[in-house]
Design an enzyme around this catalytic site. Structure first.
Site, PDB file in Angstrom:
ATOM      1  N   GLU A   1      13.496   9.529  -2.601  1.00 42.52           N
ATOM      2  CA  GLU A   1      13.202   8.785  -3.181  1.00 42.52           C
ATOM      3  C   GLU A   1      12.458   7.499  -3.419  1.00 42.52           C
ATOM      4  OE1 GLU A   1      16.666  11.067  -0.654  1.00 42.52           O
ATOM      5  OE2 GLU A   1      15.009   9.922   0.282  1.00 42.52           O
TER       6      GLU A   1
ATOM      7  N   GLY B   1      -7.184   3.406   4.371  1.00 49.37           N
ATOM      8  CA  GLY B   1      -6.121   3.148   5.443  1.00 49.37           C
ATOM      9  C   GLY B   1      -4.752   3.339   4.627  1.00 49.37           C
TER      10      GLY B   1
ATOM     11  N   LEU C   1       0.266  -1.053  -0.040  1.00 50.31           N
ATOM     12  CA  LEU C   1       0.114   0.249   0.018  1.00 50.31           C
ATOM     13  C   LEU C   1       0.808   1.111   0.238  1.00 50.31           C
ATOM     14  CD1 LEU C   1      -2.935  -1.410   2.169  1.00 50.31           C
ATOM     15  CD2 LEU C   1      -3.099  -1.036  -0.182  1.00 50.31           C
TER      16      LEU C   1
END
Length: 627
Positions: A366, A156, A125
């Site tokens: 990054e 979430g 996620l």
């Protein structure tokens, strides 16, 4: 709201009916599979219905058409509703959905690019929006086309920092062709999401990041149509208040149903209830795209001219990388560079100077930089090279891992590797990077030892499938190869050789030069060593290493500016394991280093020319004692 025309009642009802059909398909698929996330699908049913059958423009039978609108399902666990959409549209068969998660089905538990309609794998996620930003940036600035990019996120995953790196990027670059939809269904996996249904807080956060944010009832197709019709000169966030498990009686908005399919009897009853709400079986067709994305060719990119270095001249490979990339930019206008505010250290600034419109400054983010590169490279629109200090790619390891699952063809250059950077100390030293990139499936790991090899590595990487990593160094070392030297993946170079060689020494980058210096000294003692430059650490040239080891009585010494674990020494050990009579001595950085001068640190960690000489003498005396 210049473009918004309120849909007629018939269309609105058809969108509601479509949403309910998507619910039914998702429930059927997950119940048949015996696993999956039907409640996460049901909260997004109206969003997916309006997106795919009212808002988005695409060719159903050509999902990867360059002019199609793009869609990224960042909440990848809701994959069944994505598959249901493509079945509803006619690209998949309804029967295919019942093979969800089976070993012989393309419909995996989370989206993967084996599916023609999936550009990037999701499921870890917080990563979908970064990739969507890369697609949107490409559409706006490189393709200059009218396609739009839509990304659906769960609430979430809004706790992931990478989401807000992407939000900042899109806000800064005013990606007005990007729409993020937040499915605020209140419930996470094991607990409610931290903000639950406080949609106004999400709205303020989005606005603070430079987005136009609209709160909608995520189950109202009319409100969704209206929200998607708003065009602004900034990215749009649609904050959809939804209910997890919407439409499933007894489950809707209830905890402890995440990732659980409905039992068969319950599923049949729920499907009947939802089916009773459907008024019309008529299916909607999406609008076609405006075909204005340019034709792009990124195959067989060749440097416009050979390298122009002189043997013996001193060059840092990090600078040679910048020179090579700038040069490659002239060979193809789809070569792009990204950096995380280190361009004057990685030398990607040389590319920016010559091709300013094809350089993307990602600032100190990054994780997002890697996701942007992945997004830019989808559908073969660009050849992306992203650079930063080698050690900072470690914080983006999950993004790199997911890029490999996405079959992405990105090129990453990590500079400032090893203790040889000197005074900056261990926080800046790439000492785990070889280990990290070797572990990535289908990766190619280049470790060029001079400027000529670096230029060749850049050219080869541009034409190589999978994740390519180029490891560059800070110190200036002499050029050892002629400009016409030929380089290939998995092909090592024997840089020093005589018939009297007693030990094979394998070095790369700075340690190759230390090995050559050691050879010169040892010659005075009438000790001769063979020196090998691997060029690629993965794949490693097993054949050359073994041939030369056998010619030197099986004695190999590896020396590397990297930790012992997972580096070149372990790669060599893996290549020669089980070979009779071959012994490997590994010189590497043994513990957390410190600040100091490069030469002092190479000496302290036993990877300089003196340490190599000592290891060679030890290997020979061991052999003599054994005899």
């Amino acid at each position: 709201m210049e473009d918004y025309h309120k849909p007629d009642q018939q269309t609105l009802q058809a969108l509601k009916d479509t949403a309910n059909r998507l619910r039914i398909s998702s429930i059927k698929a997950t119940t048949a599979a015996g696993s999956g996330h039907p409640t996460s699908c049901c909260s997004a049913a109206e969003i997916m219905s309006v997106l795919f059958f009212h808002t988005m423009r695409y060719k159903v039978q050509d999902p990867r058409n360059a002019s199609n609108d793009r869609f990224v399902l960042s909440k990848g666990h809701a994959a069944p509703i994505l598959y249901s959409v493509w079945a509803e549209a006619g690209f998949l068969q309804e029967a295919d959905l019942l093979n969800l998660r089976k070993i012989d089905s393309v419909l995996e538990g989370h989206p993967v690019p084996r599916q023609a309609f999936t550009d990037v794998a999701t499921g870890s996620l917080g990563q979908g929006l970064g990739a969507a930003c890369g697609m949107a940036y490409t559409g706006k600035f490189f393709d200059r086309a009218s396609y739009r990019v839509y990304c659906l996120l769960g609430d979430g995953e809004l706790s992931e920092g990478s989401v807000w790196e992407a939000m900042a990027f899109a806000g800064f670059y005013k990606l007005d062709n990007l729409v993020a939809i937040f499915d605020i269904n209140r419930l996470g996996q094991s607990d409610p999401a931290p903000l639950q249904h406080h949609v106004e807080i999400y709205q303020k956060r989005c606005e603070a990041f430079g987005w136009h944010a609209i709160i909608v009832d995520g189950h109202s197709v009319e409100e969704l149509c209206k929200a998607f019709g708003q065009a602004k000169h900034q990215p749009t966030a649609i904050i959809a208040k939804t209910f997890k498990g919407k439409g499933i009686s007894g489950v809707e908005d209830k905890e402890s149903w995440h990732g659980k399919p409905l039992p068969k009897n319950m599923a049949e009853q729920v499907i009947q209830e939802i089916d009773d709400r459907i008024q019309n079986k008529k299916k909607l067709s999406p609008a076609l795209p405006e075909e204005d994305a340019p034709i792009v060719n990124i195959r067989n990119i060749k440097m416009p001219s050979p390298p122009t270095y002189k043997v013996g001249e001193k060059w840092a490979t990090r600078k040679a990388y910048g020179v090579a990339l700038a040069k490659l930019g002239h060979a193809n206008d789809r070569v792009i560079a990204l950096d995380g505010d280190t361009k004057n250290s990685t030398f990607s600034e040389l590319f920016k100077k010559e091709h300013p419109s094809r350089y993307i400054e990602c600032y100190i983010a990054e994780q997002n930089m890697v996701s942007i590169a992945v997004g830019c490279a989808t559908r073969d629109r660009t050849v992306a090279f992203a650079s930063t200090f080698a050690t900072f790619f470690s914080r983006a390891f999950d993004q790199i891992r997911m890029a490999a699952i996405s079959d992405s063809n990105i090129n990453l250059c990590g500079s400032h590797c090893g203790v040889s950077i000197g005074e900056d100390g261990p926080s800046q030293m790439g000492l785990e990077d070889l280990s990290m990139f070797r572990a990535i499936p289908n990766s190619t790991v280049f470790y060029p030892s001079d400027a000529v090899a670096t230029e060749k590595a850049v050219e080869i990487a541009a034409n190589t499938k999978g994740i390519c990593f180029i490891r560059t160094s800070r110190p200036e070392n002499p050029v050892i190869y002629n400009n016409n030297e030929d380089f290939h993946i998995g092909q090592a170079k024997v840089v020093l050789k005589s018939k009297d060689d007693q030990v094979t020494v394998i070095g790369a980058g700075v340690t190759l030069h230390e090995a050559l210096a050691a050879a010169e000294q040892l010659r005075k003692e009438k000790i001769y060593i063979r020196v090998i430059d691997p060029f690629t650490i993965k794949p490693l040239d097993k054949k050359t290493i073994l041939e030369n080891a056998r010619a030197t009585k099986g004695r190999i010494i590896t020396v590397e500016d990297h930790y012992h674990e997972g580096g070149m020494g372990e790669a060599v050990c893996a290549a020669v394991v089980g070979e009779p009579g071959v012994t490997v001595t590994r010189l590497a950085v043994s513990h957390v280093p410190r600040s100091g001068k490069p030469a002092e640190l190479l000496r302290m960690f036993g990877i300089d020319k003196d340490a190599i000489m000592q290891a060679v003498r030890a290997a020979l005396s061991k052999s003599r004692n054994a005899e």
